[in-house]
Every structure is written in structure tokens, then in C-alpha cells.
Design a protein around this motif. Structure first.
Motif, short mmCIF file in Angstrom:
data_model
loop_
_atom_site.label_atom_id
_atom_site.label_comp_id
_atom_site.label_asym_id
_atom_site.label_seq_id
_atom_site.Cartn_x
_atom_site.Cartn_y
_atom_site.Cartn_z
N THR A 233 1.00 -1.03 -0.07
CA THR A 233 0.13 -0.06 0.00
C THR A 233 0.80 1.11 0.07
OG1 THR A 233 -0.24 -0.04 2.48
CG2 THR A 233 -1.77 -1.09 1.15
N THR A 234 0.46 2.23 -0.66
CA THR A 234 1.10 3.63 -0.84
C THR A 234 -0.30 4.36 -0.50
OG1 THR A 234 2.74 2.76 -2.11
CG2 THR A 234 2.28 5.28 -1.89
N VAL A 235 -0.07 5.70 0.19
CA VAL A 235 -1.27 6.66 0.41
C VAL A 235 -0.89 8.01 -0.31
CG1 VAL A 235 -2.30 7.78 2.19
CG2 VAL A 235 -1.80 5.29 2.67
N ALA A 236 -1.81 8.48 -0.70
CA ALA A 236 -1.80 10.12 -1.06
C ALA A 236 -2.98 10.69 -0.67
CB ALA A 236 -1.86 10.02 -2.71
N GLU A 237 -2.64 11.86 -0.15
CA GLU A 237 -3.76 12.71 0.72
C GLU A 237 -4.87 13.28 -0.23
OE1 GLU A 237 -0.48 12.73 1.37
OE2 GLU A 237 -0.38 11.62 3.31
N ASN A 238 -4.41 13.61 -1.49
CA ASN A 238 -5.34 14.42 -2.56
C ASN A 238 -5.08 13.94 -3.70
OD1 ASN A 238 -3.59 16.10 -3.42
ND2 ASN A 238 -3.62 17.14 -1.51
N GLY A 239 -5.72 14.17 -4.67
CA GLY A 239 -5.49 13.78 -6.20
C GLY A 239 -4.19 14.43 -6.67
N GLU A 240 -3.78 15.56 -6.11
CA GLU A 240 -2.91 15.91 -6.72
C GLU A 240 -1.51 15.42 -6.25
OE1 GLU A 240 -0.25 20.40 -6.71
OE2 GLU A 240 -2.48 20.27 -6.26
N ILE A 241 -1.38 14.83 -5.12
CA ILE A 241 -0.07 14.10 -4.53
C ILE A 241 -0.41 12.59 -5.48
CG2 ILE A 241 0.66 12.93 -2.48
CD1 ILE A 241 -0.41 15.34 -0.93
N ALA A 242 -1.64 12.43 -5.52
CA ALA A 242 -1.76 10.72 -6.04
C ALA A 242 -1.12 10.99 -7.53
CB ALA A 242 -3.31 10.54 -6.18
N LEU A 243 -1.33 12.00 -8.49
CA LEU A 243 -0.89 12.17 -9.65
C LEU A 243 0.81 12.13 -9.66
CD1 LEU A 243 -3.05 14.50 -11.31
CD2 LEU A 243 -3.05 12.25 -11.71
N HIS A 244 1.14 12.71 -8.58
CA HIS A 244 2.73 12.82 -8.68
C HIS A 244 3.20 11.37 -8.23
CE1 HIS A 244 3.43 16.92 -9.03
NE2 HIS A 244 2.61 17.40 -8.04
N LYS A 245 2.64 10.74 -7.18
CA LYS A 245 2.82 9.18 -6.96
C LYS A 245 3.00 8.40 -8.03
CE LYS A 245 3.08 9.92 -1.82
NZ LYS A 245 2.26 9.46 -0.32
N TYR A 246 1.88 8.51 -8.81
CA TYR A 246 1.46 7.73 -9.70
C TYR A 246 2.55 7.70 -10.92
CZ TYR A 246 -1.16 4.59 -13.29
OH TYR A 246 -1.61 3.69 -14.13
N SER A 247 2.96 9.10 -11.17
CA SER A 247 3.93 9.11 -12.39
C SER A 247 5.18 8.82 -12.01
CB SER A 247 4.00 10.89 -12.33
OG SER A 247 2.61 11.24 -12.93
#
Length: 523
Positions: free
Chosen positions: A422-436
Motif C-alpha cells: 500500500t501507498t497513501v496519497a492525501e489528495n488527487g494532486e499528490i496521487a498524480l505525482h506518486k502515480y507518475s
């Protein structure tokens, strides 16, 4: 006969023609008078001629006045017919036709005044409609926010309670945590009804068809209400006929529990001494697909007057004002119960005698196990609170996009327990960075988050030009408004899970979308 026929025909002749006829008659009379006197100048012929002349003048004047007045009225009627209510008729005389013209003008004035009033009323209605639409939008916005704010912590409460339930070994502790879960589910169902009351009234409530054991469901109602009965020193019992199947049936057990809990709670509330009983029996087993069950909740309470029996199912109604003052409550429970039963094509009836007690009878049908074997995969045959047989998630990488810290921890615990990475992102913007920056097999996407919500983040991912755009995305949301699932699917999400969710429900959705861990292609 001849006279009546003549009069009838004369009535059909226009006024102007009658006047012309009178002119001719008067002229003939004058001519006859002159002819009889041999055209001599004598008093009688002169008088006849003068009278004929005066008669002709009067008739011509009258004819002109009538024609002008009638033509004016005719033109005015034509204008009014076309919608010109400002049209007025010029009054040429004070005789009967003139009075008619004045009456027409009065009528036109009244019409014009009424039109002005109607326009004012229409403007007021438009303003009221706009105000009602504004309040409806505000109400919907309020319900959406309240639903999210209440269901989000409920997800953590029920999730951690179920998680703890799996780790307990002592029977007493298991029973206690089971009651916490059941109470939480009942509270959640009640909250849903309050938040979505308008949806209940319009029939926009969905029902689940999941496997459950009816005996366990009724026993759970008894266990939840037992302490209330003991506190009031009232007897409480439950029984199921031998014809009740001792196997799994399919239906909405949460809604059934809500119905029985509401009826039992009411029975205990309005019973000061005596006994409350819950019974169930199968009343129809001829259908190979369904089984009809009749539930009865009987009490020895204050009863319901016969004139109030229909009103108790209306919103915010109780039997009497005295009952409201003495026993409290909003009066919404039975209304919700009736709606839930009706929308499942069931029946509810009440038999009551004042000061002796009441008996509510509910009839609902459920699917049998043998019908549903082909409709449900094997995992639905397990208790949803148990996850012992869930397939291992070892090697599956999950990106959890969630802003609530408690819910983050809950999902992490549930997934890591079965080997998910598991990896956590606190919002959509952080999620895009982590997914990239890294690859994931699936994304669990909350919808309402600061900075960038789940909708926008999903659109960004689906617009990527690499293989990353095809990653499975599951919406995780506390929103329950109609059309939310359709909206999620329309922007490219693969599935939808509503908070609070069961652990197995989460595992199943991940398992169905991530069939196997596929090696990441070279960039």
C-alpha cells in the motif's frame, strides 16, 4: 300556427332589416295618405306626410345608432378575442344597445384588471419556484455534505469494529463486538433514512440481495433490544416456526433489521408493563424462486385508537399528542418502515385495541438459496464480517487516495493484513505525482478531497498517453446520492464502493479488477 311561424321568421331577421322594413311601411303609409287625398293640400294629408317624414328620420337615426353601437361591440369582441384587453367600445347612445356597450367596457376593464393580477400572480409564482429550487439545491447540498461527514467516521467505526472482531477469541468479547457492529449498522441505516428521506418518498432507494440466515437476523434483533426490555422490566421473546428454513436466503438483511428494530423499539417504548414478542413463519412456499415470511411484533401496550391507525404511517405522526409529549420521538419511524416494505412489494398491517396492545404484521418475500447459486459467486456465501478465506494480495500494489487519516489507517490495515502493498496519497494532486513516479496495479480513489478531488484526478489519469492510463480505479466515497455511481463510471472509473464498506467487499472488487499481477512493460 301561421302567426307563430311568422314571428319565428321575423326573429331571425336582423334589426337593420326590420328598421328598413318599417321605413318602407311608413313611406307607403304617407304615400297612401297623399293618394287618398288626391295629392291635395289638406290638413290630414299634410299631417300624414309630416308623421311619415318624422318616422323615417327617427328610424334612420335609430338604425344608424344601432349599427354603430353594434359594429363597435363586434370590433371590441374581436380585439378581446385576439388578446387585446385594452379594447374599448365608443358609446353613441344611452338606450339599451348603449347600455350593452357600457357593459362590454366594464367587462373589458375587469378582464384587464384580472390579467394584471394574473401577471402579478405569475411573477410571484416564478419567484416562489426559483426560491423553492434554490432551497432544494441548498437542501441537496446540505444532505450531500452531511452524508459525507457522517458516513466517513462511520466507515472507521464499523471498519475497525469488524477488524477487531476477527482478532477476538473469547465468546463474550465476540458477542459484545458483534452487538457494536449490529448497532452501528442500524445507526447507519437510520442515518441514511434521515439523510435520504426525500429519496425514500420518491422510491429512489436501492435494496441489496445478499445471503443471510433469518434465524440469526431475528436473534440479533432480540439481543439488541433485550437490555431495553430488562430496563423497563418488560418481557421480551422471539420465536420462529419450524417451517422457517434453517439455511441461507437472499435479501436485504440490513433493511429487514431496520424494519424489525423500529417495530420492536416502538413496541417497547409504548408498553409500560406486560410483554413484547417477535415471531416469524413461512406463509408461502409454493414458489420455486421465493419464500414469503410473515413477521409479527406484538405488545401489551397502550394501543392505537381506530381513527389513528392510518395516520401513524404518515411522516411525523403519532397516535395522539399525549403520546408525543409522554413518549417523545419524531414520528418518522413507521413512515420509513412502510416505505421500505412497500418498495419491496411487501405488506404491513396493524391490529390494535386501546389499552390492551397492538400487533404489527409484516409480510416480505426473499429469494431461496437454490435460485441464487448461479447469481452470486462463492464469496457471497460467507459471512461478510469474516475475511479468513480471502485470496492473498501478495504482490499487488495499491495506491490509496484518501484525505481522512483514520480511514487511511483502516484501509491500510485491511489490505496489509492480506499482503497487499500500500501507498497513501492525501489528495488527487499528490496521487498524480506518486502515480507518475511509480507503478500500481489498482487505485482506490476517494471523491471528495482538498486541492484536487477524485473526479479531476481520474480524468488526468485517463488522459495520460502511456499504459498508465488503463490502471483500474475504484471510487471510495461516502456520497450516496442518486447518480453518483453513473457519474463515476462516465469519467472512466471501473467500479464504486460506498462507505462504510465490508472488508470482503473491498477484497472482492480488487480481486475482480486485478486478475493477476502483470509485469510492467518497458517504458
Amino acid at each position: 300556427m301561421v302567426i307563430s311561424t311568422l314571428l319565428k321568421r321575423l326573429n331571425d331577421v336582423s334589426i337593420s332589416r326590420k328598421l328598413y322594413f318599417i321605413i318602407v311601411i311608413i313611406a307607403l303609409l304617407g304615400f297612401v295618405g297623399l293618394y287618398a287625398s288626391g295629392f291635395a293640400i289638406a290638413p290630414l294629408p299634410v299631417l300624414s306626410l309630416v308623421l311619415a317624414t318624422i318616422g323615417v328620420f327617427i328610424v334612420i337615426t335609430l338604425n344608424r345608432s344601432l349599427i354603430e353601437d353594434l359594429n363597435g361591440i363586434t370590433k371590441g369582441v374581436a380585439l378581446v378575442t385576439k388578446g387585446s384587453f385594452k379594447a374599448r367600445v365608443h358609446v353613441y347612445s344611452r338606450h339599451e344597445v348603449g347600455v350593452l356597450a357600457m357593459a362590454f367596457n366594464d367587462m373589458a376593464n375587469t378582464f384587464e384588471q384580472k390579467i394584471v393580477e394574473l401577471k402579478l400572480t405569475e411573477e410571484n409564482l416564478i419567484r416562489e419556484k426559483e426560491r423553492a429550487e434554490h432551497f432544494e439545491k441548498a437542501k441537496k447540498h446540505f444532505l450531500v455534505n452531511m452524508s459525507h461527514e457522517i458516513r466517513t467516521p462511520m466507515n472507521a467505526i464499523l471498519g475497525f469494529a469488524r477488524y477487531l472482531q476477527e482478532s477476538l477469541t473469547e465468546k463474550d468479547q465476540q458477542e459484545s463486538i458483534k452487538m457494536i457492529v449490529k448497532s452501528g449498522e442500524h445507526l447507519l441505516a437510520t442515518l441514511n433514512d434521515i439523510l435520504d428521506l426525500s429519496n425514500i418518498e420518491t422510491g429512489e432507494v436501492s435494496f441489496m440481495k445478499l445471503p443471510f440466515n433469518l434465524r440469526d437476523a431475528v436473534a440479533a434483533i432480540y439481543q439488541l433490544m433485550e437490555s431495553n426490555a430488562k430496563q423497563k422490566k418488560i418481557g421480551l421473546s422471539y420465536s420462529l416456526d419450524d417451517n422457517i428454513p434453517d439455511c441461507i436466503i437472499y435479501g436485504d438483511s440490513v433493511r429487514l433489521s431496520q424494519i424489525l428494530l423500529s417495530l420492536t423499539s416502538n413496541a417497547l417504548k409504548f408498553t409500560e408493563y406486560g410483554h413484547v414478542s417477535i415471531t416469524a413463519k413461512a406463509v408461502s412456499d409454493d414458489d420455486d424462486e421465493r419464500i414469503a415470511i410473515e413477521f409479527r411484533v406484538k405488545d401489551t401496550g397502550i394501543g392505537i385508537p381506530i381513527e389513528k391507525r392510518d395516520k401513524i404511517f404518515e411522516p411525523f405522526e403519532q397516535g395522539t399528542n399525549h403520546m408525543t409529549r409522554k413518549f417523545g420521538g419524531t414520528g418518522i419511524g413507521l413512515s420509513i418502515v412502510k416505505h421500505l416494505i412497500t418498495m419491496q412489494h411487501g405488506e404491513i398491517n396493524v391490529d390494535s385495541v386501546p389499552n390492551q396492545g397492538s400487533e404489527f404484521c409484516v409480510k416480505l418475500s426473499f429469494f431461496k438459496t437454490n435460485l441464487c447459486k448461479d447469481r452470486w459467486d462463492g464469496q457471497h456465501n460467507k459471512d461478510l464480517t469474516s475475511s479468513a478465506d480471502v485470496t492473498s494480495g501478495k504482490g499487488i500494489r495499491v495506491l490509496i487516495v484518501e484525505d481522512n487519516a483514520i480511514n487511511q489507517l483502516l484501509v491500510i490495515k485491511l489490505l496489509q493484513k492480506h499482503g497487499y502493498e500500500t501507498t497513501v496519497a492525501e489528495n488527487g494532486e499528490i496521487a498524480l505525482h506518486k502515480y507518475s513516479a511509480a507503478d500500481f496495479d489498482i487505485i482506490l480513489m476517494d471523491l471528495q478531497m482538498p486541492e484536487m478531488d477524485g473526479y479531476e484526478a481520474t480524468v488526468h489519469i485517463r488522459n495520460m498517453e502511456s499504459y498508465k492510463k488503463d490502471v483500474p480505479i475504484v471510487a471510495m466515497t461516502a456520497h450516496t446520492i442518486k447518480g453518483e455511481m453513473e457519474k463515476c463510471l462516465s469519467i472512466g472509473m471501473n467500479d464504486y464502493i460506498s462507505k462504510p464498506f465490508h472488508a470482503n467487499e473491498l477484497y472482492e472488487k480488487i480481486s475482480s479488477l486485478v486478475k493477476e499481477v502483470i509485469p510492467i512493460p518497458e517504458r
